[in-house]
Design an enzyme around this catalytic site. Structure first.
Site, PDB file in Angstrom:
ATOM      1  N   SER A  66       0.822  -1.206   0.000  1.00 45.91           N
ATOM      2  CA  SER A  66       0.000   0.000   0.000  1.00 45.91           C
ATOM      3  C   SER A  66       0.860   1.262   0.000  1.00 45.91           C
ATOM      4  O   SER A  66       1.649   1.479  -0.912  1.00 45.91           O
ATOM      5  CB  SER A  66      -0.955  -0.042   1.202  1.00 45.91           C
ATOM      6  N   ASP A 178      -5.992  -4.176  -1.248  1.00 49.20           N
ATOM      7  CA  ASP A 178      -4.823  -3.689  -0.507  1.00 49.20           C
ATOM      8  C   ASP A 178      -3.944  -4.826   0.016  1.00 49.20           C
ATOM      9  O   ASP A 178      -4.427  -5.811   0.576  1.00 49.20           O
ATOM     10  CB  ASP A 178      -5.310  -2.847   0.664  1.00 49.20           C
TER      11      ASP A 178
END
Length: 302
Positions: A66, A178
């Site tokens: 991320s 994510d």
């Protein structure tokens, strides 16, 4: 003629003796840094990386989840450090996100796909000065998926597709979200890259205050899940660093100088532990002892 023979023997000994300059140099262990997520707090990663190199510790590999993936490729882009910091300070939600309500998420992060080219002047993994691996999560299988070559945009976008906030990303036949879901801090990825020493950077992402909006609720909920989840990645790292960023909001990009400073401060405090780990790894490498790496990880773009 005995003395002639003796002289010749001495000449041979001198000629074939190993001189100090010819001695085999010590093998330097490879250093890998694994970076966790954290939205704007991920800017602290830039400070950690900069502090390492400023203190004469070269970085051989970076793996990021991320915000850690974005910080990793930004730092490894080849741009001067000050420019990397300026790019981070210019970030805002609108640079990478658009509110597009759907059954799968509140917003789209489609714009993030073009971020490497538009803001960092790079498009592929091969252009990075330090090898980087980007971690995402396969929403169907639940496994981590790692990308290490090809275009940067799609893997970066997938790695930052925060569940509930951003819609999942379809890429290479997978439905991706994510990276933090399956690889909170991608220690295993950086180990597989060949790192002998692993520094893991974890960002505690939510201050213990009452949430004021849905983003706070989502973020706080995932933080609680992470705290109760399997933290096996910690045992696989040689050094774990946790910059003090809990008091920063998820969108505090304007506080880039303070976030970078928090990363530098945390790395500086951990420097003795890092050097000790590097020394231990030097002995391990000299003895040709392999690092123990877990198996069963999925790789994309390979």
């Amino acid at each position: 003629m005995g003395w002639v023979q003796a002289a010749l023997e001495r000449v041979r000994e001198f000629a074939y003796a190993e001189r100090p300059s010819e001695a085999k140099p010590a093998v330097r262990p490879k250093l890998g840094v694994a970076l966790g997520g954290g939205f704007a707090r991920g800017i602290a990663h830039i400070g950690v990386l900069h502090s390492l190199e400023e203190h004469g510790i070269p970085i051989d590999y970076i793996a990021g989840t991320s915000a850690g993936a974005l910080a990793g490729i930004a730092y490894a882009s080849g741009l001067p450090f000050k420019e990397v910091v300026n790019r981070a300070a210019a970030l805002r939600f609108g640079v990478f996100g658009q509110w597009r309500f759907s059954w799968l998420g509140l917003a789209s992060n489609q714009r993030l796909e073009s971020y490497p080219k538009r803001h960092l002047n790079i498009t592929t993994f091969d252009e990075l000065r330090i090898p980087v691996t980007i971690a995402a999560t396969d929403l169907i299988s639940g496994d981590p998926v790692y990308f290490d070559h090809g275009p940067l945009g799609p893997p970066l976008r997938a790695s930052c597709a925060y569940p509930g906030l951003f819609q999942p990303v379809q890429y290479e036949g997978r439905t991706l979200v994510d990276g933090f879901v399956a690889a909170t801090v991608p220690v295993e990825a950086v180990a597989r890259m060949g790192a002998d020493v692993i520094i893991a950077v974890f960002l505690d992402s939510e201050a213990m205050v009452k949430p004021t909006n849905f983003t706070d609720v989502i973020g706080r909920s995932f933080t609680i899940i992470q705290r109760h989840a399997d933290l096996a990645w910690r045992s696989k790292a040689d050094v774990v660093i946790e910059p003090r960023v809990r008091d920063f909001a998820w969108d505090d990009f304007a506080k880039t100088p303070q976030l970078v400073a928090a990363g530098e401060e945390a790395m500086l405090a951990a420097m003795p532990r890092a050097r000790t780990a590097i020394e231990a790894a030097s002995e391990r490498v000299a003895a040709k002892e392999p690092r123990d790496i877990a198996t069963g990880t999925g790789w994309g773009n390979r």
